[in-house]
Design an enzyme around this catalytic site. Structure first.
Site, PDB file in Angstrom:
ATOM      1  N   ASP A  12       0.882  -1.168   0.000  1.00 37.38           N
ATOM      2  CA  ASP A  12       0.000   0.000   0.000  1.00 37.38           C
ATOM      3  C   ASP A  12       0.921   1.220   0.000  1.00 37.38           C
ATOM      4  O   ASP A  12       1.473   1.574   1.036  1.00 37.38           O
ATOM      5  CB  ASP A  12      -0.901  -0.024   1.239  1.00 37.38           C
ATOM      6  CG  ASP A  12      -1.842   1.162   1.307  1.00 37.38           C
ATOM      7  OD1 ASP A  12      -2.154   1.758   0.261  1.00 37.38           O
ATOM      8  OD2 ASP A  12      -2.267   1.505   2.437  1.00 37.38           O
ATOM      9  N   GLU A  41      -1.228  -1.372  -4.711  1.00 35.83           N
ATOM     10  CA  GLU A  41      -2.472  -0.660  -4.956  1.00 35.83           C
ATOM     11  C   GLU A  41      -2.267   0.368  -6.058  1.00 35.83           C
ATOM     12  O   GLU A  41      -1.319   1.156  -6.018  1.00 35.83           O
ATOM     13  CB  GLU A  41      -2.967   0.031  -3.686  1.00 35.83           C
ATOM     14  CG  GLU A  41      -4.338   0.674  -3.865  1.00 35.83           C
ATOM     15  CD  GLU A  41      -4.891   1.209  -2.570  1.00 35.83           C
ATOM     16  OE1 GLU A  41      -5.834   0.593  -2.049  1.00 35.83           O
ATOM     17  OE2 GLU A  41      -4.385   2.238  -2.091  1.00 35.83           O
ATOM     18  N   HIS A  54      -2.430   0.685   7.140  1.00 33.53           N
ATOM     19  CA  HIS A  54      -1.709   0.527   5.876  1.00 33.53           C
ATOM     20  C   HIS A  54      -1.202  -0.906   5.700  1.00 33.53           C
ATOM     21  O   HIS A  54      -1.178  -1.433   4.584  1.00 33.53           O
ATOM     22  CB  HIS A  54      -0.540   1.509   5.790  1.00 33.53           C
ATOM     23  CG  HIS A  54      -0.972   2.936   5.800  1.00 33.53           C
ATOM     24  ND1 HIS A  54      -1.624   3.529   4.738  1.00 33.53           N
ATOM     25  CD2 HIS A  54      -0.866   3.898   6.745  1.00 33.53           C
ATOM     26  CE1 HIS A  54      -1.888   4.789   5.030  1.00 33.53           C
ATOM     27  NE2 HIS A  54      -1.446   5.036   6.248  1.00 33.53           N
TER      28      HIS A  54
END
Length: 158
Positions: A7, A67, A140
Site C-alpha cells: 500500500d 495498490e 496501511h
C-alpha cells in the site's frame, strides 16, 4: 507461493507477506515503512526503496501486488503517493519480480465480496482469511495484506 502486497505512500508504506496455496492463505509478516517528514523528499524516497529491497531479499516473494494510484480530491497528496509508487516499482523491477497493480475496489471485492466495502469490513475479512487473532495494525499494513490476497487470486503474465 509467497506474495508481497504493498500500500504505497510517502509518509507510510504498508507491506504484507502471505503464503498462498490455491484458496488457502498463511500470514508471514506485515508492517509499515515510515519516513520522517523533516528530511528531504529524495531521502524519504530512498528510505522506501531501500526498505522494500531489504524486505524482498528477506522474504523472497514470487510476485508483488501494489495498490493502483487513484486521485480523489487531493492531487498534492496523490503526487506524493505517485513518487513513492515509482521507487517501489523500481525496487521490484531491480529484483526481477512480476508485479500487478490492483484497484482499491478490486481489493474490496476480492476480500469481502463487495466492491464498496468499508475499510473495517476489509480488515475483518483479512483477519479471518489469514486466521489471525486480531485485525492487523496499522491500517496501511492491513491494506497491504488485502492487496497480497487479491494478487494471489489473479494470474500474472509470464
Amino acid at each position: 507461493m509467497i506474495v508481497l502486497g504493498i500500500d504505497p505512500g510517502l509518509a507510510f508504506t504498508g507491506y504484507g507477506f502471505i503464503d498462498s496455496s490455491k484458496n488457502r492463505f498463511k500470514h508471514i509478516a506485515h508492517g509499515t515503512i515510515e519516513t520522517n517528514n523533516t528530511i528531504p523528499q529524495g531521502a524519504r524516497l530512498a528510505v522506501i526503496y531501500e526498505k522494500i529491497s531489504t524486505l524482498i531479499q528477506r522474504y523472497s516473494p514470487e510476485q508483488v501486488g501494489i495498490e493502483a494510484l487513484y486521485f480523489a480530491k487531493n492531487t498534492s497528496s496523490g503526487l506524493l503517493v505517485a513518487q513513492a509508487l515509482g521507487v517501489i516499482l523500481l525496487a521490484v523491477e531491480h529484483h526481477k519480480l512480476p508485479i500487478r497493480e490492483v484497484a482499491p475496489n478490486t481489493v474490496k471485492k476480492t476480500v469481502t465480496g463487495v466492491a464498496r466495502a468499508e475499510k473495517v469490513q476489509v480488515q475483518h475479512c483479512v483477519k479471518i482469511l489469514l486466521g489471525l487473532q486480531d485485525i492487523p495494525k496499522p491500517d496501511h499494513a492491513a491494506d497491504a495484506l488485502a492487496i497480497a490476497i487479491t494478487t494471489s487470486q489473479t494470474t500474472l503474465p509470464v
